[in-house]
Write an enzyme that holds these catalytic residues in place. Structure first.
Site, PDB file in Angstrom:
ATOM      1  N   HIS A  71      62.838  49.419  36.308  1.00 20.24           N
ATOM      2  CA  HIS A  71      61.944  48.303  36.677  1.00 20.24           C
ATOM      3  C   HIS A  71      61.780  48.154  38.189  1.00 20.24           C
ATOM      4  O   HIS A  71      60.915  47.428  38.655  1.00 20.24           O
ATOM      5  CB  HIS A  71      62.480  46.971  36.129  1.00 20.24           C
ATOM      6  CG  HIS A  71      62.512  46.912  34.629  1.00 20.24           C
ATOM      7  ND1 HIS A  71      61.383  47.070  33.858  1.00 20.24           N
ATOM      8  CD2 HIS A  71      63.550  46.732  33.749  1.00 20.24           C
ATOM      9  CE1 HIS A  71      61.713  46.986  32.571  1.00 20.24           C
ATOM     10  NE2 HIS A  71      63.021  46.784  32.480  1.00 20.24           N
ATOM     11  N   HIS A  83      61.932  48.364  27.173  1.00 20.58           N
ATOM     12  CA  HIS A  83      61.075  47.670  28.146  1.00 20.58           C
ATOM     13  C   HIS A  83      60.173  48.679  28.863  1.00 20.58           C
ATOM     14  O   HIS A  83      60.543  49.854  29.007  1.00 20.58           O
ATOM     15  CB  HIS A  83      61.927  46.944  29.190  1.00 20.58           C
ATOM     16  CG  HIS A  83      62.836  45.897  28.626  1.00 20.58           C
ATOM     17  ND1 HIS A  83      64.172  46.139  28.349  1.00 20.58           N
ATOM     18  CD2 HIS A  83      62.593  44.609  28.280  1.00 20.58           C
ATOM     19  CE1 HIS A  83      64.717  45.042  27.854  1.00 20.58           C
ATOM     20  NE2 HIS A  83      63.781  44.097  27.787  1.00 20.58           N
ATOM     21  N   ASP A 139      73.896  32.636  34.210  1.00 23.36           N
ATOM     22  CA  ASP A 139      72.474  32.954  34.180  1.00 23.36           C
ATOM     23  C   ASP A 139      72.166  33.532  32.808  1.00 23.36           C
ATOM     24  O   ASP A 139      72.554  34.654  32.496  1.00 23.36           O
ATOM     25  CB  ASP A 139      72.134  33.955  35.291  1.00 23.36           C
ATOM     26  CG  ASP A 139      70.666  34.369  35.262  1.00 23.36           C
ATOM     27  OD1 ASP A 139      69.981  34.116  34.240  1.00 23.36           O
ATOM     28  OD2 ASP A 139      70.205  34.957  36.252  1.00 23.36           O
ATOM     29  N   ASP A 143      68.337  49.786  24.461  1.00 23.67           N
ATOM     30  CA  ASP A 143      67.904  48.488  23.932  1.00 23.67           C
ATOM     31  C   ASP A 143      66.785  48.681  22.908  1.00 23.67           C
ATOM     32  O   ASP A 143      66.358  47.735  22.254  1.00 23.67           O
ATOM     33  CB  ASP A 143      67.484  47.541  25.071  1.00 23.67           C
ATOM     34  CG  ASP A 143      66.697  48.233  26.168  1.00 23.67           C
ATOM     35  OD1 ASP A 143      66.212  49.367  25.945  1.00 23.67           O
ATOM     36  OD2 ASP A 143      66.577  47.642  27.269  1.00 23.67           O
ATOM     37  N   TYR A 162      71.996  46.577  25.231  1.00 24.11           N
ATOM     38  CA  TYR A 162      72.782  45.343  25.352  1.00 24.11           C
ATOM     39  C   TYR A 162      73.596  45.001  24.123  1.00 24.11           C
ATOM     40  O   TYR A 162      74.301  44.001  24.117  1.00 24.11           O
ATOM     41  CB  TYR A 162      71.842  44.189  25.776  1.00 24.11           C
ATOM     42  CG  TYR A 162      71.064  44.619  27.000  1.00 24.11           C
ATOM     43  CD1 TYR A 162      71.703  44.708  28.240  1.00 24.11           C
ATOM     44  CD2 TYR A 162      69.741  45.049  26.904  1.00 24.11           C
ATOM     45  CE1 TYR A 162      71.024  45.188  29.354  1.00 24.11           C
ATOM     46  CE2 TYR A 162      69.060  45.532  28.018  1.00 24.11           C
ATOM     47  CZ  TYR A 162      69.708  45.598  29.236  1.00 24.11           C
ATOM     48  OH  TYR A 162      69.067  46.088  30.337  1.00 24.11           O
TER      49      TYR A 162
END
Ligand code: Q9C
Ligand code: ZN
Length: 685
Positions: free
Chosen positions: A137, A176, A22, A267, A307
């Site tokens: 999230h 994010h 993925d 990130d 990441y």
């Protein structure tokens, strides 16, 4: 007062992993956790922390945020085969399940709650939880963006219930938008949620209109949701710093939280393939340092994204080092925020003006149109934003090159900025009879063999040396300064019966040594002039008297008087002194508390605390000897034994705010970190 830093970690949380191909989820790997822990060990940071074992979050705890139906869905994945797991994962955006996901997600919640317990009970002052899967999230009824349970949101609800907290700040520095947290607390004024995030005018995932600056919260929660959209990639240290100084911190000090939780995604750091930002690891030391001064130091940092393994691990180490109280490396790079960042800051401040006293005197209107227009026009703005990290056409092929480039950069960079704190943090000099004023860890300096004092002093203040007392205290002061400059100690302080005159000797002594740049913050009446034309010294004088010289780039006089229970000095420190200080990037800070100080204990400790962020935390405080109590407070701040409370936010007088604004306008082209709004003129379309 609580001390120590908790580290919550268990390698069982590495068992959650992706079992199939993925391209979206393949970056959320078990090594994210283990590489952070390995590097913490490498820097000997693990052994300096208090280890806290993890536990599972209970179903009741998880249901503080999530529905029982959703809990059952996640629970059901533990018995699934691969095909079923894939199918369950496909019900959500950017999510994968593994048979151990449920167990790990419960551990991630439990680890976060254990961290809250150790900090709230005072067993440690602060701490960090290294957890997977991340949380910010995930929503009441949905997994999203690698997140299964919302660790930090559960922790906030748990802290409210268990400890009766009325005000919690959640600072989300992940790149994010933690829309899950926003949804959960949207109508709740007891939780202030702050998030900055890559947005690119809603082009970037999760591409929600409610991630923009105008989503300020709803109903009773209006004003308690702060979104800072990044409309360009490549944001760096100065952009992050500007948002903290001009948006998050003023509002946070006004909000006055009892606990701070950090959704700490890395990130947003350099080299991250998702964020494409440029903040270097020491930036996270500075962000952490700022947040350590809210809520009397009660700070829980919880891992979210990140990441680029090396970049994330170095940044995590910087965070933990700072929690432990080590000196901070200087923030690298030119301290000039880019236009796109200033636009975002301007817009957030405008959107929040109705809700926060600290923004009351802004004459801002949102720049929706200007922002959109310059985004389409591009050219002029691109130049000030810097070159993008990745050329979009070649993005795919460059990606792994980019990761390697960052790896090499960090190898060098970390060696350059690594400052091992000296074993003794603080040195002080004072009379034998006064040594009880100091915490035991302070090194008392008695040496007096400093060469050249006569040469330094005789030129301009020959009278000074005639008295034996003066001579001794001057010599001791210079000995401490030498220790700081030689990095034998990080900071120091001294009492003086002639603080104002001694400060001139200190400044002369330091500018004659190898130090390049000195920042002097002088509180009280200065009774002499000094030459400031060569830029070696930047002097900020805070006094109740009218200034004796006009303001220039290197001499700023702030006519401010304040000594009350509450504190209206936050906008001065956050909006003026720190932006100027960070722009100047001094090698040493000298804080003088002279005669007729016009500031009280609250304002002075605020300054003493936050000035430790610059000059690699090198700071010397020279205090008039009638101020024994202040001397004691500053000593506790410098040793790190104490995180003071600075008094609750009080609105400043309108004329004071007006004066501050004029000063900012006058100097913002010289000290660029002062910029927090875009000046719209009528000649612009
Ligand atoms: N085209 C965290 O950092 N990207 N989650 C989806 C879809 C998902 C990030 C891209 C990124 C999730 C905790
Ligand atoms: Zn993220």
């Amino acid at each position: 007062m609580a001390s120590g830093t908790a580290l919550v970690y268990d390698d069982e949380m590495t068992s959650h992993k992706l079992l199939w191909d993925d391209p979206i989820c393949n970056i959320e790997v078990p090594e994210r956790l283990s590489s952070c822990y390995e590097l913490l060990k490498h820097y000997n940071l693990v052994e300096r922390c208090v280890p806290v074992p993890v536990r599972e979050g209970t179903e009741d705890e998880i249901m503080l945020v999530h529905s029982s139906d959703y809990l059952d869905v996640v629970k059901s994945t533990k018995k699934m085969n691969e095909a079923e797991l894939q199918k369950a994962s496909a019900n959500y955006d950017a999510v994968y399940f593994h048979p151990s996901s449920y167990r790990c997600a419960k551990l991630a919640v439990g680890a976060t709650l254990e961290l809250v317990d150790t900090v709230m009970s005072g067993r440690t002052r602060n701490g960090m939880a290294l957890v997977r899967p991340p949380g910010h999230h995930s929503q009441r009824n949905a997994a999203n963006g690698f997140c299964l349970f919302n660790n930090v949101a559960v922790a906030a609800k748990y802290a409210q219930r268990k400890y009766g907290l009325q005000r919690i700040l959640i600072a989300d520095w992940d790149v994010h938008h933690g829309q899950g947290i926003q949804y959960i607390f949207d109508e709740d004024p007891s939780v202030l949620y702050f998030s900055w995030h890559r947005f690119e005018h809603q082009q970037f995932w999760p591409s929600l209109s409610e991630s923009n600056y105008d989503a300020v919260g709803q109903g009773k929660g209006k004003g308690f949701n702060i979104n800072v959209p990044w409309n360009k990639v490549g944001m760096g240290n100065s952009d992050y710093l500007a948002v903290f100084l001009h948006v998050l911190l003023p509002i946070a000090f006004e909000f006055d939280p009892e606990l701070v939780l950090v959704s700490a995604g890395y990130d947003s750091g350099i080299g991250d393939p998702e964020g494409k930002m440029r903040a270097t690891p020491e930036c996270f030391a500075h962000l952490t340092h700022f947040l350590m001064h809210l809520a009397k130091g009660k700070l829980c940092v919880v891992l979210e994204g990140g990441y680029h393994l090396r970049s994330m691990a170095e940044s995590v180490c910087m965070t933990v080092k700072t929690l432990l109280g080590d000196p901070l490396p200087c923030l690298s790079g030119e301290m000039v925020p880019c236009l796109s960042a200033i636009e975002s800051i301007h817009n957030v401040r405008a959107a929040h003006k109705p809700y926060w006293e600290c923004l009351k005197y802004e004459d801002t209107i949102p720049l929706q149109y200007l922002s959109t227009r310059s985004y389409q026009m591009g050219e002029a703005e691109t130049m000030q934003t810097g070159t993008p990290l990745v050329n979009p056409q070649e993005a795919g092929k460059i990606n792994s090159d980019e990761a390697v480039k960052t790896e090499r950069f960090l190898e060098l960079h970390m060696k350059e900025i690594l400052c091992l704190g000296p074993p003794v943090k603080t040195a002080a000099s004072l009379a034998e009879s006064d040594t009880h004023l100091l915490p035991p860890s302070v090194q008392i300096v008695k040496e007096t063999n400093v060469k050249g004092l006569k040469a330094i002093v005789s030129g301009f203040d020959a009278e000074l040396l005639k008295e034996e007392n003066n001579l001794n205290s001057l010599l001791q002061m210079l000995a401490i300064l030498d220790k700081i400059m030689k990095k034998e100690v990080t900071n120091g302080l001294a009492l003086s019966s002639i603080a104002s005159r001694s400060s001139i000797v200190a400044l002369r002594h330091c500018s004659h040594s190898r130090l390049q740049k000195l920042l002097c913050v002088f509180i009280g009446d200065m009774d002499m002039k000094i030459d400031l034309d060569d830029g070696n010294i930047l002097l900020i004088n805070i006094s109740a008297k009218q200034p004796m010289q006009p303001n220039t780039k290197y001499y700023v006089s702030l006519n401010w008087k304040e000594d009350v229970e509450r504190n209206s000095f936050f906008p001065v420190v956050l909006g003026f002194i720190l932006p100027v200080a960070y722009s100047y990037q001094p090698d040493l800070t000298i804080l003088v508390i002279g005669p007729n100080r016009s500031l009280g204990k609250n304002e002075i400790s605020l300054l003493a605390c936050l000035l430790q962020g610059i000059a690699e935390s090198r700071i010397f405080a020279l205090i008039q000897d009638t101020e024994r109590e202040l001397f004691q407070d500053v000593a506790m701040v410098f040793t790190g034994d104490f995180t003071p409370y600075f008094g609750s936010y009080a609105p400043a007088l309108k004329e004071n705010m007006q004066m501050l604004k004029e000063l900012k306008d006058q100097l913002e082209q010289k000290w660029k970190m002062l910029q927090c709004s875009v000046k719209v003129t009528l000649t612009e379309r």
